[in-house]
Enzyme design. Structure first.
Site, mmCIF file in Angstrom:
data_model
loop_
_atom_site.group_PDB
_atom_site.id
_atom_site.type_symbol
_atom_site.label_atom_id
_atom_site.label_comp_id
_atom_site.label_asym_id
_atom_site.label_seq_id
_atom_site.Cartn_x
_atom_site.Cartn_y
_atom_site.Cartn_z
ATOM 1 N N CYS A 1 -69.622 15.578 20.960
ATOM 2 C CA CYS A 1 -70.341 14.686 20.030
ATOM 3 C C CYS A 1 -70.033 13.373 20.410
ATOM 4 C CB CYS A 1 -69.614 15.024 18.787
ATOM 5 S SG CYS A 1 -70.367 14.173 17.347
ATOM 6 N N HIS B 1 -70.461 21.252 17.539
ATOM 7 C CA HIS B 1 -69.174 21.218 17.785
ATOM 8 C C HIS B 1 -68.632 22.912 17.856
ATOM 9 C CE1 HIS B 1 -67.768 17.153 16.715
ATOM 10 N NE2 HIS B 1 -68.792 16.917 16.167
ATOM 11 N N GLU C 1 -65.942 23.871 19.128
ATOM 12 C CA GLU C 1 -64.394 24.019 18.738
ATOM 13 C C GLU C 1 -64.181 24.110 17.035
ATOM 14 O OE1 GLU C 1 -65.139 19.586 17.989
ATOM 15 O OE2 GLU C 1 -66.046 21.086 19.233
#
Length: 219
Positions: A86, A195, A197
């Protein structure tokens, strides 16, 4: 593999990255403040998401001038691994570590939703945890995720097989050729907008993003 996570003013996803790295690597990553001029002895440098320097000027433009970025460039030149997610992807393009730029979303609206990504190749350290052509879910949270580059650059990315991920369920931000993530020419630097994560634990809603970190840990 040892990892460091860079911390810029306004970054807000470093804790998410710490969780992802901790779970897969079995060790704590080192946090490096943006004013440092050297990196610790690590294999992987992670630039997390957020709003570095409040997204003033352009997203990632000010962070790209931070002192630590010279060390990141040297790390990449030596063949070290770099992951930008990002805002981290935006910083990597602004710093010249990846080609192209991330512009305002096509609809001029901030996007906060899940998306499906398709894995374009699985013969890299970052993507070997998936099958080529596999799709996985990843949250989007960006206002400037519209990947763009000139035609020659886009053709080169395609010709050299440097597109890492594409949007597989509709291109909401307008990115050229549905590109969601790209590699550097030596496949050591990866930037992507969604994302992974944020999906590394069932308690977070799923583990779709965990193969990325598991593959890096095993490298």
């Amino acid at each position: 593999m040892k990892a460091a996570i860079l911390h810029f003013p306004g970054i807000n996803r470093e804790r998410d990255m710490i969780i992802a790295v901790r779970q897969s690597f079995g060790a704590e990553p080192q946090i490096v403040w943006h004013k440092e001029t050297e990196l610790p002895a690590v294999d992987l440098v992670i630039l997390p998401g957020g709003f570095s320097f409040g997204d003033y000027l352009r997203c990632g433009a000010m962070a790209a001038q931070s002192p630590i970025m010279q060390a990141v460039k040297r790390h990449a030149e030596r063949g070290g691994y770099v992951l930008g997610v990002c805002n981290g992807f935006q910083i990597l393009t602004e710093a010249g570590l990846l080609p192209g730029a991330l512009l305002r979303n096509a609809g001029l609206r901030f996007l906060s939703m899940d998306t499906l990504l398709r894995v374009e190749r699985n013969d890299t350290v970052f993507t070997k945890g998936w099958a080529k052509g596999a799709t996985f879910r990843a949250p989007m949270a960006h206002g400037d995720g519209n990947y763009t580059a000139d035609v020659a650059t886009l053709d080169r990315l395609e010709g050299e097989n440097l597109v890492a991920f594409r949007y597989a369920d509709g291109n909401r931000n307008g990115s050229a050729r549905d590109i969601a993530g790209i590699f550097s020419s030596n496949l050591r630097v990866l930037g992507l907008m969604p994302h992974p994560e944020n999906l590394v634990d069932p308690l977070l809603g799923g583990t779709d993003g965990k193969p990325l970190f598991d593959a890096l840990a095993a490298a």
